[in-house]
Write a protein that holds these residues in place. Structure first.
Motif, PDB file in Angstrom:
ATOM      1  N   THR A   1      -1.613  -1.210  -3.919  1.00  0.00           N
ATOM      2  CA  THR A   1      -2.756  -0.302  -3.922  1.00  0.00           C
ATOM      3  C   THR A   1      -2.279   1.089  -3.531  1.00  0.00           C
ATOM      4  OG1 THR A   1      -4.309  -2.059  -3.326  1.00  0.00           O
ATOM      5  CG2 THR A   1      -5.003   0.204  -2.884  1.00  0.00           C
TER       6      THR A   1
ATOM      7  N   PHE B   1       0.862  -1.186   0.000  1.00  0.00           N
ATOM      8  CA  PHE B   1       0.000   0.000   0.000  1.00  0.00           C
ATOM      9  C   PHE B   1       0.892   1.229   0.000  1.00  0.00           C
ATOM     10  CE2 PHE B   1      -2.759  -3.271   1.534  1.00  0.00           C
ATOM     11  CZ  PHE B   1      -4.041  -2.912   1.140  1.00  0.00           C
TER      12      PHE B   1
ATOM     13  N   GLN C   1      -9.749  -3.929   3.652  1.00  0.00           N
ATOM     14  CA  GLN C   1      -9.516  -4.685   2.422  1.00  0.00           C
ATOM     15  C   GLN C   1      -9.030  -6.109   2.689  1.00  0.00           C
ATOM     16  OE1 GLN C   1      -7.395  -2.652  -0.688  1.00  0.00           O
ATOM     17  NE2 GLN C   1      -8.495  -0.728  -0.405  1.00  0.00           N
TER      18      GLN C   1
END
Length: 347
Positions: free
Chosen positions: A61, A33, A109
């Motif tokens: 992400t 991330f 998530q």
């Protein structure tokens, strides 16, 4: 610990890269991330992180936290400097952004754990999790993570806690990883310097007097936000012996200066005290760290009442700075922290 799904904050630097690699080597399912922040080199940093994620063959992400970072980190930083206070934005960022909004996104998530490349450890003391120092004394970052709550520690993971920086560099070379020599800055949004940062945020020069501790005007300043406690440069000293910033008075728009010995104090006041778990009986005695690279000092903590505490040092300490954090340790474990109050005038 068995194989888990771990989200790791990736900046494109060597520390988060090797932390991700170590997680992979332990068999975890790793998902990168990257925080998109309002930084001068944000686009290049994002591309570098994407390249590293491809090298490691992990998904990445990108989370846009520019607005939240500005509201919760940059704006309070600016407001503090305008008030003559020197804050530590990295501590607030770790609490509210990295282990706040970013961690919440990871968990939402499907991540089981939230990892970063910090040099710190988590110790289990009879079922209670405490933040602890990393074994690399020169890189230990427990001070910057001191405001993490017990709840945040439950899902936190620091793969580099038992590694040294030298080992991390060696691991990167052995793995043949490219473009991992990027080092994070102490304050990531100040890469262009304080003066440029404040100018870009519309600060106008606000001249005022530089005054000695005995009330004599010995110079002039361009704005108190250019100065912090203990600073020596930029004072236009009136004699050949060094002068230092002793305190800042935003009400009178004054920079108060003095000699080296005037920088030392035997106590300070604190506010916003937070214990990791239950508050111990007071007075409390233990080691306290006053800055990120400060040598911890044996101290006594007592209550002043009305949300204020007093910290007395076994030996006088230099440049105790309002807005910085006093982090309380038991052995190598963080057990609490508080903000140094602006009470220098009373010392």
């Amino acid at each position: 610990m068995g194989a888990r799904t771990v989200g790791i904050a990736m900046s494109g630097g060597v520390d988060s890269t090797i932390a991700a690699l170590l997680l992979l080597q332990k068999g975890h399912r790793v998902h990168g991330f990257h925080m998109l922040l309002p930084l001068p080199q944000s686009d290049a940093q994002c591309r570098r992180t994407q390249q590293i994620a491809r090298q490691l063959s992990i998904p990445l992400t990108i989370i846009d936290l520019r607005r939240s970072f500005t509201e919760q980190v940059v704006t309070p930083f600016i407001n503090s400097y305008q008030a003559g206070i020197t804050p530590n934005p990295c501590i607030y960022c770790n609490e509210t952004i990295k282990f706040g909004l970013l961690a919440q996104t990871m968990l939402q998530q499907g991540m089981h754990l939230v990892a970063t490349g910090h040099y710190a450890q988590i110790h289990d003391q009879q079922g209670a999790l405490f933040l602890a120092r990393g074994i690399d004394q020169g890189k230990d970052q427990s001070y910057f993570l001191a405001r993490l709550t017990a709840k945040q520690l439950q899902t936190a993971l620091f793969p580099l806690g038992t590694w040294t920086k030298k080992q991390v560099y060696a691991q990167a070379a052995a793995a043949g990883l490219q473009r991992t020599n990027q080092e994070s800055q102490d304050v990531c949004f100040l890469t262009q310097g304080m003066a440029t940062f404040f100018a870009n945020h519309g600060f106008q020069e606000h001249p005022g007097p530089i005054v000695s501790t005995d009330g004599r005007q010995v110079g002039a300043h361009r704005g108190i936000w250019h100065y912090t406690i203990g600073q020596r440069r930029g004072l236009g000293s009136p004699d050949k012996t060094p002068w230092y910033v002793i305190r800042l008075d935003e009400n009178r728009n004054q920079v108060i200066v003095g000699k080296q010995e005037e920088l030392f104090t035997g106590r300070c006041s604190l506010h916003s005290l937070r214990w990791t778990y239950e508050a111990p009986p007071l007075p409390w005695h233990g080691l306290v760290q006053l800055r990120s690279r400060h040598l911890p000092v044996l101290s006594e903590l007592t209550a002043n009442g009305a949300g204020s505490w007093s910290l007395s040092f076994a030996a006088p300490q230099r440049a105790v700075t309002p807005g910085q954090f006093a982090v309380l340790y038991k052995d190598n474990r963080v057990i609490g922290s508080a903000v140094i109050d602006k009470d220098k005038e009373a010392l």
